[in-house]
Design a protein around this motif. Structure first.
Motif, PDB file in Angstrom:
ATOM      1  N   ASP A  44      27.909 -61.183  -8.209  1.00 25.12           N
ATOM      2  CA  ASP A  44      29.329 -61.417  -7.932  1.00 25.12           C
ATOM      3  C   ASP A  44      29.787 -60.557  -6.750  1.00 25.12           C
ATOM      4  N   SER A  45      28.895 -59.716  -6.225  1.00 26.87           N
ATOM      5  CA  SER A  45      29.155 -59.037  -4.952  1.00 26.87           C
ATOM      6  C   SER A  45      29.431 -60.065  -3.849  1.00 26.87           C
ATOM      7  N   ASP A  83      25.054 -63.664 -11.960  1.00 26.75           N
ATOM      8  CA  ASP A  83      26.098 -62.844 -12.573  1.00 26.75           C
ATOM      9  C   ASP A  83      27.145 -63.700 -13.261  1.00 26.75           C
ATOM     10  N   LYS A 113      23.367 -62.309 -15.902  1.00 28.76           N
ATOM     11  CA  LYS A 113      23.605 -60.871 -15.986  1.00 28.76           C
ATOM     12  C   LYS A 113      25.072 -60.659 -16.318  1.00 28.76           C
ATOM     13  N   GLU A 115      28.052 -57.334 -17.331  1.00 34.82           N
ATOM     14  CA  GLU A 115      28.311 -55.896 -17.291  1.00 34.82           C
ATOM     15  C   GLU A 115      28.786 -55.381 -18.644  1.00 34.82           C
ATOM     16  N   HIS A 137      23.825 -54.680 -17.443  1.00 35.38           N
ATOM     17  CA  HIS A 137      24.230 -53.894 -16.268  1.00 35.38           C
ATOM     18  C   HIS A 137      25.139 -52.783 -16.775  1.00 35.38           C
TER      19      HIS A 137
HETATM   20 NA    NA Z   1      27.435 -57.870  -9.923  1.00 36.76          NA
END
Ligand code: NA
Ligand code: KIV
Length: 272
Positions: A44-45, A83, A113, A115, A137
């Motif tokens: 998601d960066s 993500d 992934k 968080e 994460h």
């Molecule tokens: Na990320």
């Protein structure tokens, strides 16, 4: 699309050799890293490095689906992990499953992934028991920047214990690997020794089971700021700007296009 690496393969690399990974958001970049990376993360960066967002909080499911589908078209060998964006999984395991299933169905990702540590363990277990491999994460989790008070090093001093508890919780819940972001190297080494799943470091330790970087950071395309943990392996941003400046100067001077770039009115007669 079936790639050569899956979640089990990545897990099995622990203790064998370092795991190589990068983020990717487009087909051509994924193609460049396919032969060199074990897994590629559609992070998601993307919101910050390609869309100009101030954080990852504004990234949507639709953005992840579009970039994920593009990355999948560039991979044959490396595993693809995607993500889950902010707001798509935190509410409940059921919400997480619905959105993870959509990401996998619409992008061909082999895993998601998300968080979070202890608090996300029930969700990780819910997904893994229903066919969705999960990469965890922990440490600095950028989607929580507003409650963490900034992008600070996590797990220092008395915060080490809760970070170890997070690592244990996500491993016990069935995660096949865990990203450790921006934690002290000694703590990353300790976690790597404790958990049975691979640790993937970013701002962590050379002793982690694998490493990841944001591709636009390591290639020098994203230059708005540079975290300490980023190593610039190339300076492509400045190189691209120099090329653009050359083009602009040549257009203004009427030196581009040249004779070799333009077309004659008639097809030339074939030579004897
Ligand atoms: Na990320
Ligand atoms: O979004 C991302 O790029 C990530 C990596 C830095 C781990 O989550």
């Amino acid at each position: 699309r079936k790639t050569a690496f899956n979640a089990d393969d990545i897990r099995a690399l622990k203790g064998q050799r370092p795991i190589v990974s990068l983020t990717a958001y487009t087909t051509p970049m994924a193609g460049l890293m396919d032969a060199h990376c074990d897994f590629v993360l559609v992070g998601d960066s993307v919101g910050m490095v390609l869309h100009g967002l101030p954080s990852t909080l504004g990234v949507t499911m639709d953005m992840m689906v579009m970039h994920g589908a593009a990355v999948a078209r560039g991979l044959n060998r490396a595993m693809m992990v995607i993500d889950m964006p902010f707001g798509s999984y935190e509410e409940s395991p059921a919400q997480a499953f619905r959105n993870a299933a959509r990401l996998m169905a619409e992008t061909n990702a082999a895993a998601v992934k998300l968080e979070g540590g202890v608090e996300m363990a029930p969700t990780i277990q819910f997904l893994t028991r229903r066919g969705i491999p999960v990469m965890a994460h922990i440490g600095l989790t950028p989607q929580s920047v507003n409650t963490l008070g900034g992008y600070k090093v996590q797990g220092r001093a008395e915060a080490a214990k809760p970070l170890i508890a997070d690592a244990r919780a996500v491993a016990d819940a069935g995660a096949f690997a865990v990203v450790l972001e921006k934690v002290p190297a000694s703590l990353a080494d300790q976690v790597t020794e404790i958990v049975p799943i691979p640790t993937i470091g970013i701002g962590a330790s050379v002793g982690c089971d694998g490493q990841i970087l944001v591709v636009d950071d390591m290639l020098g395309f994203f230059t708005a700021f540079k975290p300490k943990f980023v190593k610039r392996y190339a300076d492509l941003g400045p190189a691209a700007e120099a090329a653009i400046a050359d083009y602009a100067a040549e257009v203004r001077a009427r030196r581009f296009p040249g004779a070799e770039h333009i077309f004659a009115d008639q097809t030339p007669a074939p030579k004897e």
